[in-house]
Design a protein around this motif. Structure first.
Motif, PDB file in Angstrom:
ATOM      1  N   GLY A 218       0.807  -1.213   0.000  1.00  0.00           N
ATOM      2  CA  GLY A 218       0.000   0.000   0.000  1.00  0.00           C
ATOM      3  C   GLY A 218       0.843   1.266   0.000  1.00  0.00           C
ATOM      4  O   GLY A 218       2.081   1.220   0.077  1.00  0.00           O
ATOM      5  N   PRO A 219       0.189   2.426  -0.069  1.00  0.00           N
ATOM      6  CA  PRO A 219       0.900   3.717  -0.143  1.00  0.00           C
ATOM      7  C   PRO A 219       1.396   4.172   1.225  1.00  0.00           C
ATOM      8  O   PRO A 219       0.940   5.187   1.776  1.00  0.00           O
ATOM      9  N   VAL A 220       2.348   3.442   1.785  1.00  0.00           N
ATOM     10  CA  VAL A 220       2.825   3.732   3.132  1.00  0.00           C
ATOM     11  C   VAL A 220       3.546   5.080   3.187  1.00  0.00           C
ATOM     12  O   VAL A 220       3.364   5.848   4.140  1.00  0.00           O
ATOM     13  N   ALA A 221       4.367   5.374   2.196  1.00  0.00           N
ATOM     14  CA  ALA A 221       5.138   6.619   2.236  1.00  0.00           C
ATOM     15  C   ALA A 221       4.221   7.842   2.214  1.00  0.00           C
ATOM     16  O   ALA A 221       4.376   8.777   3.022  1.00  0.00           O
ATOM     17  N   GLY A 222       3.250   7.850   1.316  1.00  0.00           N
ATOM     18  CA  GLY A 222       2.327   8.973   1.246  1.00  0.00           C
ATOM     19  C   GLY A 222       1.494   9.104   2.511  1.00  0.00           C
ATOM     20  O   GLY A 222       1.222  10.211   2.987  1.00  0.00           O
ATOM     21  N   THR A 223       1.107   7.981   3.070  1.00  0.00           N
ATOM     22  CA  THR A 223       0.331   7.990   4.304  1.00  0.00           C
ATOM     23  C   THR A 223       1.166   8.523   5.466  1.00  0.00           C
ATOM     24  O   THR A 223       0.685   9.306   6.294  1.00  0.00           O
ATOM     25  N   ALA A 224       2.431   8.103   5.543  1.00  0.00           N
ATOM     26  CA  ALA A 224       3.312   8.562   6.613  1.00  0.00           C
ATOM     27  C   ALA A 224       3.504  10.075   6.549  1.00  0.00           C
ATOM     28  O   ALA A 224       3.451  10.771   7.576  1.00  0.00           O
ATOM     29  N   ARG A 225       3.695  10.599   5.346  1.00  0.00           N
ATOM     30  CA  ARG A 225       3.866  12.053   5.195  1.00  0.00           C
ATOM     31  C   ARG A 225       2.602  12.795   5.617  1.00  0.00           C
ATOM     32  O   ARG A 225       2.661  13.804   6.334  1.00  0.00           O
ATOM     33  N   ALA A 226       1.452  12.300   5.185  1.00  0.00           N
ATOM     34  CA  ALA A 226       0.195  12.973   5.506  1.00  0.00           C
ATOM     35  C   ALA A 226      -0.108  12.925   7.003  1.00  0.00           C
ATOM     36  O   ALA A 226      -0.585  13.902   7.585  1.00  0.00           O
ATOM     37  N   LEU A 227       0.186  11.808   7.624  1.00  0.00           N
ATOM     38  CA  LEU A 227      -0.045  11.686   9.064  1.00  0.00           C
ATOM     39  C   LEU A 227       0.849  12.642   9.851  1.00  0.00           C
ATOM     40  O   LEU A 227       0.397  13.325  10.770  1.00  0.00           O
ATOM     41  N   ALA A 228       2.132  12.666   9.501  1.00  0.00           N
ATOM     42  CA  ALA A 228       3.061  13.541  10.222  1.00  0.00           C
ATOM     43  C   ALA A 228       2.670  15.006  10.038  1.00  0.00           C
ATOM     44  O   ALA A 228       2.753  15.808  10.975  1.00  0.00           O
ATOM     45  N   ALA A 229       2.210  15.363   8.838  1.00  0.00           N
ATOM     46  CA  ALA A 229       1.796  16.745   8.588  1.00  0.00           C
ATOM     47  C   ALA A 229       0.560  17.117   9.392  1.00  0.00           C
ATOM     48  O   ALA A 229       0.339  18.301   9.701  1.00  0.00           O
ATOM     49  N   ALA A 230      -0.239  16.099   9.763  1.00  0.00           N
ATOM     50  CA  ALA A 230      -1.465  16.348  10.533  1.00  0.00           C
ATOM     51  C   ALA A 230      -1.192  16.507  12.023  1.00  0.00           C
ATOM     52  O   ALA A 230      -2.112  16.832  12.778  1.00  0.00           O
ATOM     53  N   GLY A 231       0.042  16.244  12.482  1.00  0.00           N
ATOM     54  CA  GLY A 231       0.375  16.500  13.873  1.00  0.00           C
ATOM     55  C   GLY A 231       1.010  15.381  14.664  1.00  0.00           C
ATOM     56  O   GLY A 231       1.909  15.635  15.469  1.00  0.00           O
ATOM     57  N   PRO A 232       0.587  14.133  14.504  1.00  0.00           N
ATOM     58  CA  PRO A 232       1.189  13.068  15.318  1.00  0.00           C
ATOM     59  C   PRO A 232       2.618  12.751  14.886  1.00  0.00           C
ATOM     60  O   PRO A 232       3.002  12.973  13.727  1.00  0.00           O
ATOM     61  N   HIS A 233       3.397  12.231  15.809  1.00  0.00           N
ATOM     62  CA  HIS A 233       4.661  11.608  15.439  1.00  0.00           C
ATOM     63  C   HIS A 233       4.337  10.268  14.795  1.00  0.00           C
ATOM     64  O   HIS A 233       3.443   9.543  15.250  1.00  0.00           O
ATOM     65  N   VAL A 234       5.054   9.943  13.727  1.00  0.00           N
ATOM     66  CA  VAL A 234       4.769   8.728  12.956  1.00  0.00           C
ATOM     67  C   VAL A 234       6.012   7.848  12.915  1.00  0.00           C
ATOM     68  O   VAL A 234       7.065   8.259  12.413  1.00  0.00           O
ATOM     69  N   LEU A 235       5.902   6.651  13.469  1.00  0.00           N
ATOM     70  CA  LEU A 235       6.946   5.642  13.393  1.00  0.00           C
ATOM     71  C   LEU A 235       6.594   4.757  12.201  1.00  0.00           C
ATOM     72  O   LEU A 235       5.677   3.944  12.264  1.00  0.00           O
ATOM     73  N   ALA A 236       7.278   4.943  11.077  1.00  0.00           N
ATOM     74  CA  ALA A 236       6.907   4.284   9.828  1.00  0.00           C
ATOM     75  C   ALA A 236       7.925   3.191   9.495  1.00  0.00           C
ATOM     76  O   ALA A 236       9.125   3.465   9.374  1.00  0.00           O
ATOM     77  N   VAL A 237       7.434   1.971   9.327  1.00  0.00           N
ATOM     78  CA  VAL A 237       8.299   0.813   9.097  1.00  0.00           C
ATOM     79  C   VAL A 237       8.106   0.305   7.677  1.00  0.00           C
ATOM     80  O   VAL A 237       6.987  -0.013   7.260  1.00  0.00           O
ATOM     81  N   ALA A 238       9.201   0.205   6.934  1.00  0.00           N
ATOM     82  CA  ALA A 238       9.143  -0.228   5.539  1.00  0.00           C
ATOM     83  C   ALA A 238       9.241  -1.740   5.387  1.00  0.00           C
ATOM     84  O   ALA A 238       8.978  -2.260   4.299  1.00  0.00           O
ATOM     85  N   GLY A 239       9.632  -2.458   6.443  1.00  0.00           N
ATOM     86  CA  GLY A 239       9.857  -3.897   6.300  1.00  0.00           C
ATOM     87  C   GLY A 239      11.038  -4.153   5.377  1.00  0.00           C
ATOM     88  O   GLY A 239      12.045  -3.439   5.417  1.00  0.00           O
ATOM     89  N   ARG A 240      10.894  -5.155   4.527  1.00  0.00           N
ATOM     90  CA  ARG A 240      11.983  -5.495   3.592  1.00  0.00           C
ATOM     91  C   ARG A 240      11.895  -4.722   2.278  1.00  0.00           C
ATOM     92  O   ARG A 240      12.651  -4.998   1.348  1.00  0.00           O
ATOM     93  N   ASN A 241      10.999  -3.772   2.200  1.00  0.00           N
ATOM     94  CA  ASN A 241      10.793  -2.988   0.984  1.00  0.00           C
ATOM     95  C   ASN A 241      11.812  -1.850   0.952  1.00  0.00           C
ATOM     96  O   ASN A 241      11.604  -0.786   1.537  1.00  0.00           O
ATOM     97  N   GLN A 242      12.934  -2.069   0.291  1.00  0.00           N
ATOM     98  CA  GLN A 242      14.023  -1.091   0.300  1.00  0.00           C
ATOM     99  C   GLN A 242      13.653   0.201  -0.418  1.00  0.00           C
ATOM    100  O   GLN A 242      14.081   1.295  -0.030  1.00  0.00           O
ATOM    101  N   ARG A 243      12.861   0.101  -1.462  1.00  0.00           N
ATOM    102  CA  ARG A 243      12.427   1.313  -2.165  1.00  0.00           C
ATOM    103  C   ARG A 243      11.567   2.167  -1.249  1.00  0.00           C
ATOM    104  O   ARG A 243      11.710   3.398  -1.200  1.00  0.00           O
ATOM    105  N   LEU A 244      10.668   1.525  -0.500  1.00  0.00           N
ATOM    106  CA  LEU A 244       9.836   2.256   0.446  1.00  0.00           C
ATOM    107  C   LEU A 244      10.684   2.883   1.545  1.00  0.00           C
ATOM    108  O   LEU A 244      10.454   4.037   1.934  1.00  0.00           O
ATOM    109  N   GLU A 245      11.669   2.154   2.039  1.00  0.00           N
ATOM    110  CA  GLU A 245      12.538   2.709   3.079  1.00  0.00           C
ATOM    111  C   GLU A 245      13.231   3.979   2.598  1.00  0.00           C
ATOM    112  O   GLU A 245      13.317   4.978   3.330  1.00  0.00           O
ATOM    113  N   ALA A 246      13.715   3.967   1.365  1.00  0.00           N
ATOM    114  CA  ALA A 246      14.388   5.147   0.817  1.00  0.00           C
ATOM    115  C   ALA A 246      13.426   6.332   0.738  1.00  0.00           C
ATOM    116  O   ALA A 246      13.796   7.476   1.044  1.00  0.00           O
TER     117      ALA A 246
END
Length: 363
Positions: A218-246
């Protein structure tokens, strides 16, 4: 002096995601604690490099195309259609010779299959080892036809719903319903205060943990950015998805409230620090419940994932959202107003249940 023989167990998992590995590891830890030796093998690796890569690629492709895996799961795997059985037979043809050589090198007293294709291969081979006991640990809430093979001595499931699904195909099956086992670290998690101090999250901040399986579906990166912009601290884990981690690390350079992680063994700490866990359905849900964290479930896994998601909602303390970032943010902000309760998970329930299974198999 009479030589004491130490019993040996072979655990067969599958590297499509991480859920199979977690269950296999829990079984292995309990067996070792009771005096067994164990070997854990990824059944996908027995298909050979090309076979394993092809199998994973096909599965990923089906998940990526809306509705395709839903169709295959509900129309083929669930009823055990000709297509499903042919697919299984093709994999079994490659798996059986390698598994036979593995069994011959060190014949085990017990085989625990935590992967459906492995279950089929073991039952085809077991006539060569008449003393072998075969246990299948079904990781899905509603096991499909390929999980349930004639010749299996006992099925381990984690809900009465799953037991009913097994009996759909084998009404006379021996079944044990056991608690969902957790990874060892979740039985002794850090406090919220200690976890936040370690991660650099303010004690009074709202904080969410965002992860979507080992593949980062799923769109984890976009979701992480939107959540952080909304105020909460976001601990975002990419798992083994290296492209997502980058992508997460690039976003974190612009948003201080975003804390990116790749594949990590710090999930107990991340979960302890969070007020809310946003994740796809899977073993993460049981871990979040053990720590008293409410769940917001991403509807991103087709097929068996939809069954698992529905079961988590029925268990309570969970909500569901699509994976569209703006909808996740809206649902997350609402969920953050709910209560969280720190709990101390106990390993005793799983240990006791699995010990009872072993006592039944080996009186």
């Amino acid at each position: 002096m009479r030589q004491v023989t130490v019993p040996h167990a072979l655990l067969l998992t599958g590297s499509l995601g991480q859920g199979h590995d977690v269950m296999a590891r829990a079984c292995a830890e309990t067996l070792v604690g009771r005096g067994w030796t164990t070997t854990t093998v990824d059944a996908m690796s027995l298909l050979g490099t090309a076979g394993a890569a092809a199998g994973e690629a096909v599965f990923r492709r089906m998940l990526a195309l809306p509705g395709v895996y839903d169709a295959f799961h509900f129309a083929a795997l669930r009823p055990g259609s000709r297509l499903a059985l042919l697919t299984e037979a093709a994999a079994r043809t490659r798996l059986v010779p390698e598994l036979g050589r593995l069994l011959a090198r060190r014949p085990p007293e017990l085989v625990v299959s935590v992967f459906p294709t492995a279950a089929s291969a073991v039952n085809q081979l077991r006539s060569r080892w008449p003393g072998l006991v075969h246990l299948v640990f079904c990781t899905d809430v509603t096991p499909h036809r390929l999980w349930v093979q004639d010749g299996t001595d006992l099925f381990l499931v984690t809900s009465e719903v799953a037991a009913c699904a097994v009996r759909r195909y084998r009404p006379e099956a021996r079944i044990a319903v056991v608690p969902v086992p957790l990874r060892a670290a979740f039985y002794t998690p850090p406090t919220r205060a200690a976890a936040r101090a370690e991660l650099g999250v303010p004690a009074d901040a709202r904080c969410v943990l965002l992860m979507s399986g080992a593949w980062g579906l799923g769109p984890v990166a976009g979701t992480a950015r939107a959540l952080a912009a909304a105020g909460p601290h976001v601990l975002a884990v990419a798992g083994r998805n290296q492209r997502l981690e980058a992508r997460l690390r690039a976003a974190a350079r612009r948003e201080a409230r975003l804390h990116p992680f790749g594949y990590t063994d710090r999930v107990p700490t991340l979960m302890a620090a969070a007020d809310l866990v946003i994740t796809s359905s899977g073993d993460t849900c049981s871990e979040a419940r053990a720590l008293g964290r409410p769940l917001l479930l991403l509807d991103v896994v087709q097929g068996h994932g939809r069954d698992n998601l529905q079961h988590e909602l029925e268990l309570g303390h969970a909500a569901v959202t699509s994976a569209r970032p703006h909808e996740v943010v809206r649902n997350a902000l609402a969920a953050l107003t709910g209560p969280t309760t720190d709990r101390t998970p106990s390993r005793a329930a799983w240990e006791s249940a699995f010990a009872a299974v072993l006592a039944e198999l080996y009186p």
